[in-house]
Design an enzyme around this catalytic site. Structure first.
Site, short mmCIF file in Angstrom:
data_model
loop_
_atom_site.label_atom_id
_atom_site.label_comp_id
_atom_site.label_asym_id
_atom_site.label_seq_id
_atom_site.Cartn_x
_atom_site.Cartn_y
_atom_site.Cartn_z
N LYS A 160 3.60 2.48 -49.76
CA LYS A 160 3.55 2.68 -48.30
C LYS A 160 4.91 3.09 -47.74
CE LYS A 160 -0.57 0.75 -48.39
NZ LYS A 160 -1.83 1.07 -47.81
C1 PLP Z 1 -0.70 -1.81 -53.69
C2 PLP Z 1 -1.79 -0.96 -53.14
N1 PLP Z 1 -2.47 -0.17 -53.97
C3 PLP Z 1 -3.46 0.63 -53.52
C4 PLP Z 1 -3.84 0.63 -52.19
C5 PLP Z 1 -4.93 1.56 -51.77
O1 PLP Z 1 -4.45 2.63 -51.01
P1 PLP Z 1 -5.40 3.39 -50.00
O2 PLP Z 1 -5.79 2.40 -48.95
O3 PLP Z 1 -4.59 4.48 -49.45
O4 PLP Z 1 -6.57 3.82 -50.77
C6 PLP Z 1 -3.17 -0.20 -51.29
C7 PLP Z 1 -3.51 -0.26 -49.85
O5 PLP Z 1 -4.48 0.20 -49.38
C8 PLP Z 1 -2.11 -0.99 -51.77
O6 PLP Z 1 -1.40 -1.75 -50.93
N1 LIG Z 2 -3.85 -1.74 -48.46
C1 LIG Z 2 -3.43 -1.58 -47.13
C2 LIG Z 2 -4.55 -1.62 -46.15
C3 LIG Z 2 -4.28 -0.74 -44.97
O1 LIG Z 2 -4.40 0.58 -45.37
P1 LIG Z 2 -3.72 1.80 -44.67
O2 LIG Z 2 -3.27 2.66 -45.81
O3 LIG Z 2 -4.75 2.42 -43.83
O4 LIG Z 2 -2.56 1.33 -43.85
C4 LIG Z 2 -2.38 -2.63 -46.88
O5 LIG Z 2 -1.73 -3.02 -47.84
O6 LIG Z 2 -2.17 -3.07 -45.78
#
Ligand code: PLP
Ligand SMILES: N[C@@H](CCOP(=O)(O)O)C(=O)O
Length: 469
Positions: A112
């Site tokens: 993120k």
């Molecule tokens: C460590 C981790 N892996 C994978 C994901 C999945 O990513 P996305 O929500 O973009 O599919 C998230 C959060 O959503 C995450 O925090």
């Molecule tokens: N896995 C995410 C959930 C929120 O997803 P987002 O990519 O839409 O912000 C988290 O760790 O908070």
């Protein structure tokens, strides 16, 4: 570049307004009206660029007209300069043609940071220029929250409210959020699950009267800027591994479908990606769709990969929009019917077409731990549980051994010691120096019922540097 809503009714916006928005006013998500497309020669010419320069080339068309090139480049240099690894997103080889792209060398140790470090700086840029204060609301299952707080920390013009499901994030994740004590940072633990938090954020965009005229901004991947920044590392990996002359495949641990949607866009922008694997945990709505054309709500199952404990995936709507020839009215109809019935399918030929690119697998906790243990034994590399889900799915679903397979390493194992030690009892991942005192830091967090009115009241009472709006 103009952005349009997936439901076809909201006004088209430029990049600056999309960044400062969240959901479109018709409830849809913003997407670029036209995607830029790069030639093979163009992509090949980026081979020796540092990460921030590559990011500039890939993202420039999306922000054009809203920010000067020199300002954008300076912001990108600053953004990716804070990452601990000089390669920013290094590739670690697991086997012959199998790789993990480590996306966890940013300040909060999860992928993120790639988007939220940038988003915080872009907000700072535009809000300072406009001399405007905003309220940010975000929902997190653990990682978005700390990355958003860290990304926006230096931004004078925001009050940020992060909703996480009470007692359903790891202790490291919770402490990363709740130990940020500035008076414009507010952590709210909701007595519910991630989807409850996400629903409250979306409902707050639909009716913003509680904000008394202050603008609401999103940090979740409903905000286009999040997706935009995540496109870059697909280019980075492909170029490192012989692209664009050589095809590549990715396995992506998935919850809200944001990260993998960025990969899908990278492909549409000219990157030769020939397979995208949707890797879910037991909360497998996306796998149910990809494997059987059934997108239906189920109950939430707590797992060892809590960041992906998500029942409904926000960004799936962006894919639906493309699957239906960018027909906003059709998407609105499908989403209305999903809201009413809790399920949806698409026409068989559209699903079959989608499946040409996407494969999927749901991976349970036992398989997750077995993969962490196996990879540790084979390579000495410790995977976090989310990345392990990606690696397991990559090994099961891979179509061709000749194509490099890259799993996105979405978090550092130290964030999930419980899962890691369950798999490898002798392992004890160590917090990096900048977080070494995490367990001794003071925490501040408010626990609230799963009640939209209570949350909105809290925001309006604290939305102006901790004081009422
Ligand atoms: C460590 C981790 N892996 C994978 C994901 C999945 O990513 P996305 O929500 O973009 O599919 C998230 C959060 O959503 C995450 O925090
Ligand atoms: N896995 C995410 C959930 C929120 O997803 P987002 O990519 O839409 O912000 C988290 O760790 O908070």
């Amino acid at each position: 570049m103009r952005y349009i809503s997936t439901r076809g009714q909201a006004p088209a916006l430029n990049f600056e307004d999309v960044l400062l928005a969240g959901l479109a006013s018709d409830g849809g998500l913003y997407v670029p009206e036209n995607l830029p497309r790069f030639t093979v020669e163009e992509i090949a010419s980026w081979a020796d660029l540092p990460y921030y320069e590559l990011a500039f080339r890939v993202m420039r068309p999306f922000v054009a007209g809203c920010i000067e090139d020199a300002d954008f480049k300076a912001i990108l240099k600053d953004t990716y300069g804070v990452f601990e690894h000089s390669a920013v997103a290094p590739l670690r080889q697991l086997d012959g043609n199998e790789w993990v792209m480590e996306l966890f060398h940013g300040p909060t140790l999860a992928f993120k940071d790639f988007a939220l470090q940038l988003l915080g700086r872009l907000l700072d840029h535009f809000l300072t220029k406009r001399n405007e204060r905003v309220v940010i609301m975000g929902a997190t299952s653990g990682d978005t929250g700390s990355a958003a707080i860290e990304g926006c920390r230096r931004c004078e013009n925001v009050d940020i409210f992060i909703l996480h499901p009470h007692q359903r994030v790891s202790e490291v994740q919770r402490r990363q959020m709740t130990s940020a004590l500035s008076d414009n940072i507010h952590n709210i633990a909701i007595e519910g699950n991630f989807d409850d938090c996400q629903e409250m954020v979306k409902a707050s965009f639909a009716d913003q009267s509680f904000l008394k005229g202050t603008r609401l901004v999103a940090v979740n991947s409903i905000n286009w800027a999040r997706i935009m920044a995540q496109i870059v590392y697909y280019f980075h990996a492909a170029i490192q591994l012989g692209g664009p002359q050589r095809s590549i495949a990715f396995s992506v641990p998935t919850g809200n479908f944001g990260d993998i949607f960025a990969g899908y866009l990278a492909r549409n922008m000219g990157l030769p990606i020939n397979q995208l694997i949707v890797a879910t945990n037991r909360n497998d709505i996306l796998h149910r769709f990809m494997s059987g054309n059934r997108y239906n709500k189920d109950e939430l199952h707590p797992t060892l990969s809590p960041s992906m404990d998500i029942m409904v995936s926000s960004n799936f709507e962006r894919l639906l929009f493309d699957m239906h020839g960018r027909d906003g009215a059709k998407v609105a109809e499908l989403m209305d019917s999903f809201r009413a019935t809790g399920e949806m399918s698409v026409a068989e030929e559209r699903w079959t077409e989608t499946r040409k690119l996407f494969d999927s697998l749901a991976v349970d906790d036992e398989q997750t731990c077995a993969t962490i243990a196996q990879v540790y034994q084979e390579t000495g590399e410790l995977l976090d549980p989310h990345t392990a889900i990606g690696v397991h799915a990559a090994r099961e679903c891979r179509r061709s051994l000749a194509t490099p397979m890259v799993t996105l390493g979405t978090a550092h194992p130290v964030k999930f010691p419980e899962a890691v030690q369950k798999a490898v009892p002798s392992a004890s991942p160590v917090l990096p120096a900048h977080m070494a005192d995490l367990f001794g830091r003071e925490e501040r967090c408010t626990v609230l019922a799963n009640d939209l009115a209570a949350v909105q009241d809290f925001v309006s009472q604290h939305g102006n540097r901790g004081k009422p709006l």
